[in-house]
Design a protein around this motif. Structure first.
Motif, PDB file in Angstrom:
ATOM      1  N   GLY A  79      11.535 -27.603   5.017  1.00  0.00           N
ATOM      2  CA  GLY A  79      12.300 -26.514   4.410  1.00  0.00           C
ATOM      3  C   GLY A  79      12.748 -26.701   2.905  1.00  0.00           C
ATOM      4  N   ARG A  80      12.013 -27.461   2.279  1.00  0.00           N
ATOM      5  CA  ARG A  80      12.089 -27.967   0.920  1.00  0.00           C
ATOM      6  C   ARG A  80      11.432 -27.008  -0.164  1.00  0.00           C
ATOM      7  NH1 ARG A  80      11.425 -34.221   1.203  1.00  0.00           N
ATOM      8  NH2 ARG A  80       9.706 -33.680   2.392  1.00  0.00           N
ATOM      9  N   LEU A  81      10.218 -26.894   0.420  1.00  0.00           N
ATOM     10  CA  LEU A  81       9.188 -26.176  -0.489  1.00  0.00           C
ATOM     11  C   LEU A  81       8.630 -24.865   0.194  1.00  0.00           C
ATOM     12  CD1 LEU A  81       7.116 -28.984  -1.435  1.00  0.00           C
ATOM     13  CD2 LEU A  81       8.516 -27.947  -2.784  1.00  0.00           C
ATOM     14  N   LEU A  82       8.259 -23.713  -0.530  1.00  0.00           N
ATOM     15  CA  LEU A  82       7.473 -22.530  -0.173  1.00  0.00           C
ATOM     16  C   LEU A  82       6.189 -23.032  -0.184  1.00  0.00           C
ATOM     17  CD1 LEU A  82       9.495 -19.576  -1.972  1.00  0.00           C
ATOM     18  CD2 LEU A  82       9.531 -20.090   0.554  1.00  0.00           C
ATOM     19  N   ARG A  83       5.417 -22.337   0.911  1.00  0.00           N
ATOM     20  CA  ARG A  83       3.802 -22.514   0.853  1.00  0.00           C
ATOM     21  C   ARG A  83       3.494 -21.082   1.104  1.00  0.00           C
ATOM     22  NH1 ARG A  83       2.084 -27.584   0.932  1.00  0.00           N
ATOM     23  NH2 ARG A  83       3.402 -29.200   1.461  1.00  0.00           N
ATOM     24  N   TRP A  84       2.452 -20.955   0.475  1.00  0.00           N
ATOM     25  CA  TRP A  84       1.518 -19.444   0.877  1.00  0.00           C
ATOM     26  C   TRP A  84       1.082 -19.265   2.171  1.00  0.00           C
ATOM     27  CZ3 TRP A  84      -2.963 -18.281   3.214  1.00  0.00           C
ATOM     28  CH2 TRP A  84      -3.427 -16.865   2.865  1.00  0.00           C
ATOM     29  N   GLU A  85       1.379 -18.144   3.056  1.00  0.00           N
ATOM     30  CA  GLU A  85       1.191 -17.915   4.354  1.00  0.00           C
ATOM     31  C   GLU A  85       0.292 -16.719   4.562  1.00  0.00           C
ATOM     32  OE1 GLU A  85       1.225 -17.887   8.225  1.00  0.00           O
ATOM     33  OE2 GLU A  85       2.350 -19.202   7.040  1.00  0.00           O
ATOM     34  N   ALA A  86       0.235 -15.641   3.697  1.00  0.00           N
ATOM     35  CA  ALA A  86      -0.590 -14.451   3.749  1.00  0.00           C
ATOM     36  C   ALA A  86      -0.945 -13.635   2.580  1.00  0.00           C
ATOM     37  CB  ALA A  86      -0.170 -13.986   5.083  1.00  0.00           C
ATOM     38  N   SER A  87      -1.948 -12.981   2.248  1.00  0.00           N
ATOM     39  CA  SER A  87      -2.099 -12.252   1.364  1.00  0.00           C
ATOM     40  C   SER A  87      -2.566 -10.724   1.595  1.00  0.00           C
ATOM     41  CB  SER A  87      -3.298 -12.527   0.393  1.00  0.00           C
ATOM     42  OG  SER A  87      -2.702 -13.733  -0.341  1.00  0.00           O
ATOM     43  N   TRP A  88      -2.600  -9.858   0.961  1.00  0.00           N
ATOM     44  CA  TRP A  88      -3.100  -8.309   1.417  1.00  0.00           C
ATOM     45  C   TRP A  88      -3.645  -7.633  -0.183  1.00  0.00           C
ATOM     46  CZ3 TRP A  88      -0.994  -4.448  -1.337  1.00  0.00           C
ATOM     47  CH2 TRP A  88      -1.357  -3.075  -1.263  1.00  0.00           C
ATOM     48  N   SER A  89      -4.752  -7.222  -0.177  1.00  0.00           N
ATOM     49  CA  SER A  89      -5.204  -6.537  -1.222  1.00  0.00           C
ATOM     50  C   SER A  89      -5.890  -5.350  -0.948  1.00  0.00           C
ATOM     51  CB  SER A  89      -5.862  -7.513  -2.230  1.00  0.00           C
ATOM     52  OG  SER A  89      -6.676  -6.844  -3.457  1.00  0.00           O
ATOM     53  N   LEU A  90      -5.856  -4.263  -1.855  1.00  0.00           N
ATOM     54  CA  LEU A  90      -6.576  -2.995  -2.036  1.00  0.00           C
ATOM     55  C   LEU A  90      -8.072  -3.478  -2.437  1.00  0.00           C
ATOM     56  CD1 LEU A  90      -4.337  -0.533  -3.478  1.00  0.00           C
ATOM     57  CD2 LEU A  90      -5.168  -0.476  -1.108  1.00  0.00           C
ATOM     58  N   GLU A  91      -8.269  -4.394  -3.157  1.00  0.00           N
ATOM     59  CA  GLU A  91      -9.547  -4.800  -3.930  1.00  0.00           C
ATOM     60  C   GLU A  91      -9.592  -6.238  -3.930  1.00  0.00           C
ATOM     61  OE1 GLU A  91     -10.701  -2.716  -7.547  1.00  0.00           O
ATOM     62  OE2 GLU A  91      -8.669  -2.128  -7.466  1.00  0.00           O
ATOM     63  N   GLY A 102       0.746  -1.233  -0.121  1.00  0.00           N
ATOM     64  CA  GLY A 102       0.015  -0.177   0.000  1.00  0.00           C
ATOM     65  C   GLY A 102       0.791   1.475  -0.021  1.00  0.00           C
ATOM     66  N   GLY A 103       1.923   1.440   0.653  1.00  0.00           N
ATOM     67  CA  GLY A 103       2.659   2.520   0.900  1.00  0.00           C
ATOM     68  C   GLY A 103       3.495   2.562  -0.447  1.00  0.00           C
ATOM     69  N   LEU A 104       3.900   1.760  -1.249  1.00  0.00           N
ATOM     70  CA  LEU A 104       4.554   1.784  -2.566  1.00  0.00           C
ATOM     71  C   LEU A 104       3.500   1.801  -3.504  1.00  0.00           C
ATOM     72  CD1 LEU A 104       7.591  -0.176  -1.789  1.00  0.00           C
ATOM     73  CD2 LEU A 104       7.376   2.325  -1.373  1.00  0.00           C
ATOM     74  N   ARG A 105       2.245   1.945  -3.561  1.00  0.00           N
ATOM     75  CA  ARG A 105       1.117   1.991  -4.308  1.00  0.00           C
ATOM     76  C   ARG A 105       1.006   0.678  -5.461  1.00  0.00           C
ATOM     77  NH1 ARG A 105      -0.255   7.458  -3.395  1.00  0.00           N
ATOM     78  NH2 ARG A 105       1.091   8.630  -2.586  1.00  0.00           N
ATOM     79  N   TRP A 106       1.224  -0.455  -4.852  1.00  0.00           N
ATOM     80  CA  TRP A 106       0.782  -1.640  -5.606  1.00  0.00           C
ATOM     81  C   TRP A 106      -0.507  -2.077  -4.998  1.00  0.00           C
ATOM     82  CZ3 TRP A 106       4.398  -4.130  -9.022  1.00  0.00           C
ATOM     83  CH2 TRP A 106       5.453  -3.376  -9.227  1.00  0.00           C
ATOM     84  N   GLU A 107      -0.920  -2.982  -5.610  1.00  0.00           N
ATOM     85  CA  GLU A 107      -2.352  -3.290  -5.569  1.00  0.00           C
ATOM     86  C   GLU A 107      -2.430  -4.572  -4.702  1.00  0.00           C
ATOM     87  OE1 GLU A 107      -4.756  -2.691  -9.017  1.00  0.00           O
ATOM     88  OE2 GLU A 107      -3.048  -2.242  -9.985  1.00  0.00           O
ATOM     89  N   PHE A 108      -1.624  -5.654  -4.946  1.00  0.00           N
ATOM     90  CA  PHE A 108      -1.722  -7.086  -4.312  1.00  0.00           C
ATOM     91  C   PHE A 108      -0.648  -7.663  -3.770  1.00  0.00           C
ATOM     92  CE2 PHE A 108      -2.180 -11.710  -4.463  1.00  0.00           C
ATOM     93  CZ  PHE A 108      -3.273 -11.722  -3.787  1.00  0.00           C
ATOM     94  N   GLY A 109      -0.250  -8.398  -2.596  1.00  0.00           N
ATOM     95  CA  GLY A 109       1.009  -8.790  -2.237  1.00  0.00           C
ATOM     96  C   GLY A 109       0.641 -10.105  -1.389  1.00  0.00           C
ATOM     97  N   GLN A 110       1.823 -10.906  -1.254  1.00  0.00           N
ATOM     98  CA  GLN A 110       1.786 -12.317  -0.537  1.00  0.00           C
ATOM     99  C   GLN A 110       2.972 -12.740  -0.242  1.00  0.00           C
ATOM    100  OE1 GLN A 110      -1.618 -15.020  -2.941  1.00  0.00           O
ATOM    101  NE2 GLN A 110       0.300 -14.728  -4.243  1.00  0.00           N
ATOM    102  N   LEU A 111       2.913 -13.244   0.906  1.00  0.00           N
ATOM    103  CA  LEU A 111       4.076 -13.842   1.828  1.00  0.00           C
ATOM    104  C   LEU A 111       4.030 -15.239   1.840  1.00  0.00           C
ATOM    105  CD1 LEU A 111       6.421 -13.718   4.112  1.00  0.00           C
ATOM    106  CD2 LEU A 111       4.383 -13.865   5.745  1.00  0.00           C
ATOM    107  N   TRP A 112       5.311 -15.718   1.111  1.00  0.00           N
ATOM    108  CA  TRP A 112       5.621 -17.247   1.183  1.00  0.00           C
ATOM    109  C   TRP A 112       6.604 -17.689   2.120  1.00  0.00           C
ATOM    110  CZ3 TRP A 112       3.082 -20.000  -2.496  1.00  0.00           C
ATOM    111  CH2 TRP A 112       2.418 -19.140  -3.292  1.00  0.00           C
ATOM    112  N   LEU A 113       6.339 -18.796   2.792  1.00  0.00           N
ATOM    113  CA  LEU A 113       7.350 -19.047   3.939  1.00  0.00           C
ATOM    114  C   LEU A 113       7.694 -20.707   3.557  1.00  0.00           C
ATOM    115  CD1 LEU A 113       5.715 -18.131   7.260  1.00  0.00           C
ATOM    116  CD2 LEU A 113       7.790 -17.107   5.926  1.00  0.00           C
ATOM    117  N   PRO A 114       8.826 -21.262   4.174  1.00  0.00           N
ATOM    118  CA  PRO A 114       9.035 -22.619   3.634  1.00  0.00           C
ATOM    119  C   PRO A 114       8.296 -23.465   4.511  1.00  0.00           C
ATOM    120  CG  PRO A 114      11.059 -21.376   4.054  1.00  0.00           C
ATOM    121  CD  PRO A 114      10.008 -20.297   4.531  1.00  0.00           C
ATOM    122  N   ASP A 115       8.151 -24.717   4.145  1.00  0.00           N
ATOM    123  CA  ASP A 115       7.207 -25.879   5.013  1.00  0.00           C
ATOM    124  C   ASP A 115       8.170 -26.333   5.900  1.00  0.00           C
ATOM    125  OD1 ASP A 115       8.991 -27.447   3.669  1.00  0.00           O
ATOM    126  OD2 ASP A 115       7.525 -28.563   2.652  1.00  0.00           O
ATOM    127  N   GLY A 116       7.475 -27.326   6.977  1.00  0.00           N
ATOM    128  CA  GLY A 116       8.407 -27.835   7.938  1.00  0.00           C
ATOM    129  C   GLY A 116       9.576 -28.364   7.557  1.00  0.00           C
TER     130      GLY A 116
END
Length: 853
Positions: free
Chosen positions: A197-209, A181-195
């Protein structure tokens, strides 16, 4: 957008351009073209009449292209044009414009349709009366400034989120909103390693719409990425940010269909890195085409590093926090105060007990310095203590703090230095034990000793009570008032003391102008009438208002600043003699039960002192009466005794002449008794004169050696009866200036005592000059004197032996000692039971006044 120039425009535009050219000269043109801000002038219909060179650069139009065109259609974004037209119409109708002469920020539009932020100031151009108004707008492109502000805001938001968040999982949604939001983008997501530590899994999202990106978010939730797979996997593997100008055209973007459906065009991702590698990925998208912005990537990459540092620090701190929690639980359960300060003396930690001791809360103490709770003298003392902590010294000491309510807190402090991991001084840790009650008791005891000494040093009641009031300030209160009950029951304020002398004058004036009535239900009159003490721990203003007799009186009471009050009666054998009142003001002290008890003890001492003064006065009167009686009785007895002595003398002569041995013996015995009685009467008269200060000293030149031999001769009969012989060592002569009668009494008394108590053994008499003094020693070898009685024998009516075996009134040595002292000399005795006694008289040859000549 269609454009016109000066040659093929409509007639109206040609007319406007013509008027503008005729109104402006070459200098104005030069000024306009050299201005850094874009300057645009419009007429009352909103049409452009001036467009400077900076405006051409800013908006992408040439001046000839826009002259005569409506400004709203040229630089105002479509969404704002209707508002712009309404505002112009409102101003022309009312003369009121909300944006005139104000600096505002708005969004403007370039020729290519891009929007950008500008800073705008609109002013009306002054023209002649009746002419239609012109308006000039000064516009400045603030794109770079806004970009910097956005980035600073985003960085501040990230820092704030990390400071209050417990983990990256918890902070994720807020971080996405702060950066995206501060840099004027519309959508963002956080990816974290699974238990594993071999794969990235979705953790959280944010959106203006959220609705628009819901399907893309669902696709992301169902996806996992290995190292190098997709945008998140690539960034995770490389540990470096990546920018996709066309997301849906990237072959390594498995979510292309979902992105296309959401209208996503551009995206980028950044790694969250620690010293051990990438631990998370943040990705952001927008439906707006954006070219790769290396500057932005460097900025967001720095944010990723900051987040990584936080995660690494949080992990380490979590372990420390667990240890600290155990430590804090121990500290919170202790009955001692715990205070931890950094090297700048600011509070890092205090337990509940420490805060309660100071009358505050732990959270309110954090960040405060130790000096915030100390008065001036203690501050200097603590600076020295803290210096010793920096030198690595641990120690224990007593210290006085100031509680939140202004009262004193005494503690025993056990303080030690705290070192950091490198062994450098990082602060101090102290354990504090409240000893206020003990200190108050010690202070009270010292104060009571001072009061007892002051009250016992004088028998002037009023003077000693005034001294008591001075001693009480500021030990017990900021002011003290002592009042005595008069014969008519009224109170007489005999002593007022205050830390501020001006307040004393105010209190006296208030007592004079508004004396408390005897029937008052509060204060000293109430205490004196009932004999019951009063304690008001905190004086409310309403109490002052109810006690005031006038607005002026109330103002006086308030100006005293009274906080707390205690008043106790001075009671002696169920009779109230007066009152003592203490008030705290400047010190903000609150009185309690301990203060009330101390006030009662002070009042008890005052009552005892007043009783002692009364008893002393009565005793003095009795002594004067006794001395008067002795004087009268001595004179009355002397007359018949003189007659009796003469008659016995005549009887002795007649019996000797008649050879009547038996009658002569009786007469001799009776005459001796009469002489002894005469000496005792003389002693009583001397006691009377000495007590009254009427003993006359008439110095004259006198040979003490000759006087001593005369007195020895007068005691020959007595020496013969006792069987004592004399050992004389008399220096001839010993001449000085003395009162003859007094020296006869002194020497005669010493000889009589030696004969009386010498038990018939030899008596030594030695007389000599020794410097400026004459020294006479009289020694016997009789019964002696016990050590505990050696000082007592020089007191009135005191004896070291039973009067059943040795006669006398116990006055001879007292009279002798008083005469010697009056002459500037000394009379001492050395003795032991069964070893006899030696009396030594040392007396100046000349009186002090004569010797100084």
């Amino acid at each position: 957008m269609p454009s016109q120039n000066e040659s093929d425009g409509p007639p109206e535009a040609t007319d406007l351009i013509s008027r503008s050219v005729s109104a402006a000269d070459a200098r104005l043109r030069a000024i306009l073209d050299s201005a850094l801000d874009a300057l645009i002038t419009i007429d009352s219909r909103g049409r452009i009449v001036e467009f400077n060179r900076a405006a051409e650069t800013t908006f992408g139009y040439t001046r000839p292209e826009v002259i005569g065109l409506e400004m709203g259609a040229v630089i105002v974004p479509p969404s704002l044009r209707e508002g712009h037209r309404i505002g112009m119409a409102h101003y022309l109708r009312t003369g009121e414009g909300p944006i005139l002469d104000r600096r505002i920020e708005i969004t403007a539009m370039r020729r290519d349709g891009t929007l950008f932020p500008v800073e705008l100031t609109v002013t009306r151009v002054p023209l002649g009366a009746g002419e239609a108004p012109l308006f000039t707008g000064a516009l400045r492109d603030i794109t770079d400034r806004k970009r910097s502000e956005d980035r600073r805001a985003a960085q501040y938001a990230v820092t704030s989120i990390l400071a209050r968040s417990g983990s990256l999982e918890h902070a994720g949604p807020e971080l996405l909103a702060a950066i995206g939001g501060g840099l004027r983008w519309e959508f963002g997501q956080l990816w974290l390693p699974d238990g594993g530590g071999r794969l990235l899994r979705w953790e959280a999202s944010w959106s203006l719409e959220p609705d628009r990106f819901r399907a893309f978010e669902a696709s992301s939730r169902e996806s996992t990425f290995s190292a190098g797979s997709g945008l998140p996997g690539r960034v995770w593997r490389d540990g470096a940010p990546a920018w996709l100008e066309a997301v849906t055209e990237d072959p390594n973007f498995p979510r292309q269909n979902a992105a296309r459906a959401a209208g996503i065009v551009t995206g980028f991702a950044i790694p969250v890195r620690t010293r051990d590698g990438s631990i998370a990925v943040l990705e952001f998208f927008t439906s707006e085409p954006r070219q790769t912005d290396e500057d932005l990537l460097r900025f967001v990459d720095a944010l990723g590093r900051q987040i990584g540092d936080f995660v690494e620090r949080y992990t380490a701190e979590n372990l420390v926090r667990e240890s600290e929690d155990r430590f804090r639980k121990i500290l919170e359960t202790t009955n001692e105060g715990v205070w931890w300060i950094d090297k700048g003396s600011r509070t890092i930690f205090v337990n509940d007990r420490m805060a309660a001791m100071l009358g505050t809360r732990p959270d309110l103490m954090l960040g405060t310095t130790v000096f915030d709770y100390l008065d001036g003298p203690q501050q200097e003392e603590v600076r020295a203590f803290l210096q010793r902590r920096q030198e690595g010294i641990s120690e224990q000491f007593d210290l006085q703090f100031r509680r939140q309510d202004g009262s004193a807190l005494w503690v025993i402090v056990s303080a030690s230095p705290v070192l950091d991991a490198d062994g450098r001084f990082a602060g101090s840790l102290a354990m504090l034990t409240d000893i206020t009650a003990r200190k108050r008791a010690e202070q009270a005891d010292r104060f009571l000793l001072e009061v007892a000494h002051a009250l016992g040093s004088s028998l002037d009641t009023r003077a000693t009570l005034r001294q008591l009031a001075d001693l009480a300030v500021p030990t017990i209160g900021d002011w003290c008032q002592v009042e005595l009950v008069g014969d008519d029951g009224s109170l007489d304020p005999i002593a007022i003391s205050h830390v501020d002398p001006e307040k004393v004058d105010l209190a006296r004036r208030m007592n004079e102008e508004y004396p408390a009535g005897a029937d008052a239900t509060l204060g000293a009159p109430q205490v004196a009438r009932t004999g019951e003490a009063e304690l008001i721990s905190e004086i409310p203003d309403g109490l002052l208002a109810s006690a005031a007799r006038s607005p002026e009186h109330l103002e006086m009471l308030r100006s005293l600043g009274m906080v707390s009050y205690v008043c106790v009666p001075i009671v002696l054998r169920d009779t109230v003699l007066g009152t003592i009142g203490f008030v705290s003001a400047e010190s903000r002290r609150r009185y309690d039960g301990a203060d009330l008890l101390l006030a009662h003890r002070v009042a008890a001492l005052a009552a005892t002192a007043m009783d002692n003064a009364r008893l002393y006065a009565e005793a003095g009167a009795a002594v004067r009466l006794r001395d008067d009686f002795l004087s009268i009785a001595g004179h009355e007895l002397r007359t018949p005794l003189t007659t009796l002595s003469l008659d016995l003398y005549r009887l002795l002569r007649r019996s000797d002449a008649a050879g009547d041995v038996e009658t002569a013996a009786i007469a001799v015995k009776a005459r001796r008794a009469a002489e002894r009685l005469s000496r005792q009467i003389d002693q009583l008269l001397d006691v009377s004169r000495l007590s009254a200060g009427r003993m006359r000293i008439e110095p004259e030149e006198l040979d003490l050696a000759g006087l001593t031999r005369e007195l020895i001769a007068q005691h020959e009969d007595e020496l013969a009866r006792k069987g004592s012989r004399l050992d004389l060592r008399i220096q001839e002569p010993v001449v000085g200036v003395w009162d003859r009668r007094g020296m006869e009494q002194v020497v005669g008394n010493l000889l009589s005592n030696a004969i009386k108590y010498g038990e018939g053994r030899p008596i030594g008499v030695e007389l000599r000059s020794e410097g400026p003094d004459a020294v006479l020693g009289v020694r016997d070898h009789g019964i002696g004197i016990a050590p505990q009685d050696a000082g007592r024998i020089f007191e009135r009516f005191e004896r070291a032996v039973s009067d059943r075996h040795f006669g006398g009134l116990g006055l001879g040595l007292w009279i002798a000692n008083e005469i010697v002292r009056a002459s500037g000399g000394t009379l001492e005795v050395k003795s032991a039971p069964g070893e006899g006694s030696t009396f030594t008289l040392r007396i100046p040859l000349m009186p002090a006044a004569e010797a100084e000549r």
